[in-house]
Design a protein around this motif. Sequence first.
Motif, PDB file in Angstrom:
ATOM      1  N   ARG A 154       0.839  -1.191   0.000  1.00  0.00           N
ATOM      2  CA  ARG A 154       0.000   0.000   0.000  1.00  0.00           C
ATOM      3  C   ARG A 154       0.880   1.249   0.000  1.00  0.00           C
ATOM      4  NH1 ARG A 154      -4.409   1.650   4.676  1.00  0.00           N
ATOM      5  NH2 ARG A 154      -5.073   3.626   3.718  1.00  0.00           N
ATOM      6  N   GLN A 155       0.568   2.139  -0.885  1.00  0.00           N
ATOM      7  CA  GLN A 155       1.300   3.384  -0.944  1.00  0.00           C
ATOM      8  C   GLN A 155       0.730   4.365   0.084  1.00  0.00           C
ATOM      9  OE1 GLN A 155       3.945   3.986  -2.819  1.00  0.00           O
ATOM     10  NE2 GLN A 155       3.876   1.917  -3.702  1.00  0.00           N
ATOM     11  N   GLN A 156       1.624   4.938   0.874  1.00  0.00           N
ATOM     12  CA  GLN A 156       1.173   5.922   1.849  1.00  0.00           C
ATOM     13  C   GLN A 156       0.641   7.149   1.120  1.00  0.00           C
ATOM     14  OE1 GLN A 156       0.865   5.778   5.037  1.00  0.00           O
ATOM     15  NE2 GLN A 156       1.794   3.774   5.348  1.00  0.00           N
ATOM     16  N   PRO A 157      -0.558   7.578   1.473  1.00  0.00           N
ATOM     17  CA  PRO A 157      -1.100   8.764   0.796  1.00  0.00           C
ATOM     18  C   PRO A 157      -0.281  10.000   1.122  1.00  0.00           C
ATOM     19  CG  PRO A 157      -2.447   8.176   2.686  1.00  0.00           C
ATOM     20  CD  PRO A 157      -1.456   7.066   2.511  1.00  0.00           C
ATOM     21  N   VAL A 158      -0.089  10.809   0.133  1.00  0.00           N
ATOM     22  CA  VAL A 158       0.662  12.047   0.312  1.00  0.00           C
ATOM     23  C   VAL A 158      -0.268  13.089   0.925  1.00  0.00           C
ATOM     24  CG1 VAL A 158       1.980  13.860  -0.825  1.00  0.00           C
ATOM     25  CG2 VAL A 158       2.123  11.491  -1.640  1.00  0.00           C
ATOM     26  N   SER A 159       0.157  13.613   2.057  1.00  0.00           N
ATOM     27  CA  SER A 159      -0.678  14.592   2.744  1.00  0.00           C
ATOM     28  C   SER A 159      -0.671  15.896   1.972  1.00  0.00           C
ATOM     29  CB  SER A 159      -0.153  14.825   4.169  1.00  0.00           C
ATOM     30  OG  SER A 159      -0.899  15.836   4.786  1.00  0.00           O
ATOM     31  N   ARG A 160      -1.858  16.291   1.531  1.00  0.00           N
ATOM     32  CA  ARG A 160      -1.979  17.538   0.789  1.00  0.00           C
ATOM     33  C   ARG A 160      -2.716  18.601   1.603  1.00  0.00           C
ATOM     34  NH1 ARG A 160      -0.316  16.357  -4.223  1.00  0.00           N
ATOM     35  NH2 ARG A 160      -0.490  14.214  -4.974  1.00  0.00           N
ATOM     36  N   GLN A 161      -3.064  18.261   2.877  1.00  0.00           N
ATOM     37  CA  GLN A 161      -3.795  19.205   3.702  1.00  0.00           C
ATOM     38  C   GLN A 161      -2.871  20.074   4.539  1.00  0.00           C
ATOM     39  OE1 GLN A 161      -6.745  17.210   5.996  1.00  0.00           O
ATOM     40  NE2 GLN A 161      -7.679  16.181   4.244  1.00  0.00           N
ATOM     41  N   LEU A 162      -1.592  19.709   4.651  1.00  0.00           N
ATOM     42  CA  LEU A 162      -0.679  20.515   5.452  1.00  0.00           C
ATOM     43  C   LEU A 162      -0.360  21.835   4.781  1.00  0.00           C
ATOM     44  CD1 LEU A 162       1.792  17.786   6.738  1.00  0.00           C
ATOM     45  CD2 LEU A 162      -0.037  18.910   7.989  1.00  0.00           C
ATOM     46  N   GLY A 163      -0.184  21.806   3.476  1.00  0.00           N
ATOM     47  CA  GLY A 163       0.051  23.036   2.748  1.00  0.00           C
ATOM     48  C   GLY A 163       1.271  23.770   3.249  1.00  0.00           C
ATOM     49  N   ALA A 164       1.050  25.037   3.605  1.00  0.00           N
ATOM     50  CA  ALA A 164       2.162  25.877   4.054  1.00  0.00           C
ATOM     51  C   ALA A 164       2.710  25.449   5.407  1.00  0.00           C
ATOM     52  CB  ALA A 164       1.703  27.342   4.121  1.00  0.00           C
ATOM     53  N   PHE A 165       1.942  24.628   6.151  1.00  0.00           N
ATOM     54  CA  PHE A 165       2.390  24.190   7.471  1.00  0.00           C
ATOM     55  C   PHE A 165       3.385  23.038   7.397  1.00  0.00           C
ATOM     56  CE2 PHE A 165      -1.792  26.088   8.091  1.00  0.00           C
ATOM     57  CZ  PHE A 165      -1.531  26.989   9.114  1.00  0.00           C
ATOM     58  N   GLU A 166       3.566  22.464   6.208  1.00  0.00           N
ATOM     59  CA  GLU A 166       4.496  21.349   6.076  1.00  0.00           C
ATOM     60  C   GLU A 166       5.925  21.782   6.378  1.00  0.00           C
ATOM     61  OE1 GLU A 166       6.012  18.309   2.576  1.00  0.00           O
ATOM     62  OE2 GLU A 166       3.901  18.968   2.607  1.00  0.00           O
ATOM     63  N   ASP A 167       6.305  22.978   5.953  1.00  0.00           N
ATOM     64  CA  ASP A 167       7.653  23.470   6.236  1.00  0.00           C
ATOM     65  C   ASP A 167       7.858  23.667   7.729  1.00  0.00           C
ATOM     66  OD1 ASP A 167       8.155  23.455   3.538  1.00  0.00           O
ATOM     67  OD2 ASP A 167       7.650  25.581   3.265  1.00  0.00           O
ATOM     68  N   GLN A 168       6.840  24.202   8.429  1.00  0.00           N
ATOM     69  CA  GLN A 168       6.951  24.404   9.869  1.00  0.00           C
ATOM     70  C   GLN A 168       7.074  23.066  10.598  1.00  0.00           C
ATOM     71  OE1 GLN A 168       6.869  27.437  12.101  1.00  0.00           O
ATOM     72  NE2 GLN A 168       7.801  25.678  13.076  1.00  0.00           N
ATOM     73  N   LEU A 169       6.260  22.077  10.181  1.00  0.00           N
ATOM     74  CA  LEU A 169       6.305  20.762  10.801  1.00  0.00           C
ATOM     75  C   LEU A 169       7.658  20.096  10.556  1.00  0.00           C
ATOM     76  CD1 LEU A 169       4.867  18.587  12.383  1.00  0.00           C
ATOM     77  CD2 LEU A 169       3.819  17.779  10.250  1.00  0.00           C
ATOM     78  N   THR A 170       8.188  20.247   9.363  1.00  0.00           N
ATOM     79  CA  THR A 170       9.499  19.670   9.059  1.00  0.00           C
ATOM     80  C   THR A 170      10.590  20.321   9.902  1.00  0.00           C
ATOM     81  OG1 THR A 170       8.778  19.223   6.782  1.00  0.00           O
ATOM     82  CG2 THR A 170      11.159  19.224   7.224  1.00  0.00           C
ATOM     83  N   ALA A 171      10.491  21.627  10.097  1.00  0.00           N
ATOM     84  CA  ALA A 171      11.492  22.326  10.917  1.00  0.00           C
ATOM     85  C   ALA A 171      11.452  21.830  12.361  1.00  0.00           C
ATOM     86  CB  ALA A 171      11.240  23.832  10.860  1.00  0.00           C
ATOM     87  N   TRP A 172      10.248  21.613  12.886  1.00  0.00           N
ATOM     88  CA  TRP A 172      10.136  21.096  14.251  1.00  0.00           C
ATOM     89  C   TRP A 172      10.718  19.691  14.366  1.00  0.00           C
ATOM     90  CZ3 TRP A 172       4.391  22.897  15.262  1.00  0.00           C
ATOM     91  CH2 TRP A 172       4.414  24.264  15.562  1.00  0.00           C
ATOM     92  N   LEU A 173      10.454  18.855  13.371  1.00  0.00           N
ATOM     93  CA  LEU A 173      10.969  17.494  13.398  1.00  0.00           C
ATOM     94  C   LEU A 173      12.498  17.486  13.306  1.00  0.00           C
ATOM     95  CD1 LEU A 173       8.338  15.754  11.104  1.00  0.00           C
ATOM     96  CD2 LEU A 173       8.648  15.383  13.552  1.00  0.00           C
ATOM     97  N   GLU A 174      13.047  18.385  12.536  1.00  0.00           N
ATOM     98  CA  GLU A 174      14.505  18.478  12.442  1.00  0.00           C
ATOM     99  C   GLU A 174      15.116  18.954  13.756  1.00  0.00           C
ATOM    100  OE1 GLU A 174      15.089  21.048   9.153  1.00  0.00           O
ATOM    101  OE2 GLU A 174      14.814  19.476   7.627  1.00  0.00           O
ATOM    102  N   GLU A 175      14.407  19.831  14.491  1.00  0.00           N
ATOM    103  CA  GLU A 175      14.877  20.240  15.810  1.00  0.00           C
ATOM    104  C   GLU A 175      14.810  19.084  16.803  1.00  0.00           C
ATOM    105  OE1 GLU A 175      12.587  23.552  17.034  1.00  0.00           O
ATOM    106  OE2 GLU A 175      13.286  24.879  15.421  1.00  0.00           O
ATOM    107  N   ASP A 176      13.698  18.336  16.759  1.00  0.00           N
ATOM    108  CA  ASP A 176      13.493  17.256  17.722  1.00  0.00           C
ATOM    109  C   ASP A 176      14.475  16.114  17.532  1.00  0.00           C
ATOM    110  OD1 ASP A 176      11.486  18.710  18.785  1.00  0.00           O
ATOM    111  OD2 ASP A 176       9.850  17.332  18.299  1.00  0.00           O
ATOM    112  N   ILE A 177      14.889  15.862  16.291  1.00  0.00           N
ATOM    113  CA  ILE A 177      15.765  14.719  16.049  1.00  0.00           C
ATOM    114  C   ILE A 177      17.135  14.935  16.685  1.00  0.00           C
ATOM    115  CG2 ILE A 177      16.869  15.443  13.905  1.00  0.00           C
ATOM    116  CD1 ILE A 177      16.363  12.659  12.803  1.00  0.00           C
TER     117      ILE A 177
END
Length: 499
Positions: A46-69
């Motif tokens: 099964r292919q994971q569906p690509v989240s298209r609802q994050l929109g402009a918030f995807e960059d913010q979420l990615t930045a937080w994940l990079e900080e947390d790692i």
Amino acid sequence: MDIIYEIRRRHLVQGQTVSAIARDMDLSRPTVRKYLDVTEDRPYQRQQPVSRQLGAFEDQLTAWLEEDIKLPRQRRRTARRLFEGLQDKGYAGAYDSVQRFVKRWRGDHLGPRLTQAFVPLAFRPGDACQFDWSHEHVEIAGVLQRIKVAHFRLAYSRQMFVVAYPREMQEMVMDAHIRAFEFFGGVPARLIYDNLKTVVDTIYQGKERQFNRRFLSMANHYLFEPVACTPASGWEKGQVENQVGNIREWLFTPLARFTSFAELNDWLAIRCRELGQRSHPTQSGQTIAACFNQELPLLRPVTAHFDGYMEQMLRVSSTCLVRVDRNRYSVPARLAGTAVSVRITAEQVRVVANGEVVALHLRAFGRDELICDPWHYLPVLTKKPGALRDGAPFVAWDLPKPIQAVRDHIMKHPKGDRAFVELLILASETGLEALTIACELALVGGTVNASVVMNELRRLTAPSIPVAINVPDGIALMIEPIADYSRYDHLLEVSHVVH
């Protein structure tokens, strides 16, 4: 696989063309050509569906994940915390979109996590409580600190209790138990531990343990059975192990800020009560608090308080100090050079001599701190009054303002230090409040010296004359004497000659 087999059989065995097979089986010719080369079953992925609802918030979420790692695993935010953070920034999408993105991102950067198998456990009401420590990060009085948190969890009702300390030490373990039993309103039959150094001295074969003697004294006082887990078998107390992660997420993420440990622990106790309103994980339709109310009557009542201290025999230095945990505490000067018993609790340092508490200090957790009671050095001042000016206990002495004003005025005169020491000696008997009032009266009168303050102090502390004396009836005179002044008249007749 059945369709693939039928396509290959028709074409390779019966000799049908691709067009005929596609027409008979209602398939497209490219599909038929693709399956002709397949010889093994290919599992569906099964292919994971690509989240298209994050929109402009995807960059913010990615930045937080990079900080947390970059942080330790215990301090990383969960998908739920990240979702709440995005909501604060205006995100109106669903939690599932955030959860799928976080899972996929962490899978790409951290790799898959292995799942372990465990044995389900069942406990009777009032039977067992699980204990564990965790370390958290909080801000106390503006300073970021790494603290230790003691976790308790009643195994039947799942009621939790947590309390925070600057360190994990023997006296903290005992203080945490005292607080937990007070919070629960009773004592369970068993408490389950890891093989903590503050609890277990020696690990023998199997379940045999040699527990710490002071810890056993507490267990004997509250009459609970200590049980140590098998080494590297945390699943034996899996409830509290799971609680550690939940408490970190619920209470310490994001960073908690408090002015003191007392304020932090008061807040933790309130939150433990609030978390008890959640649904019980195994008893549907009931809350944790409702199950706890059922378990409470089966807990053993606490009949007497346990004094959870650790005791050391120390020698008082010539500067009237004892060293405890990298800090120094003052002792009355009369005990200089003698051996005293120092009783250390989670919050206090008590010095005992001849069965009497002679010094009591709030415990300090820094390094090389000097904690002094100036009254301990008063006998030294009678012989060395000059120490009043530069002595460490007196430089930082926070006296009431009227006393400070009188001290500054007296110290300007010759032998002023000795005069002020005499006032302090008198105040040690009458109290600092009386000396404060005497200094205020002297300042109002305009004449400020040691004699005036001492006179005011004695007037304030002098015993009052009773207005009336109550005489018992049993000692009353049967015949009261009558005053006769005439018997002194003969003195007027005697002539006195003065030469």
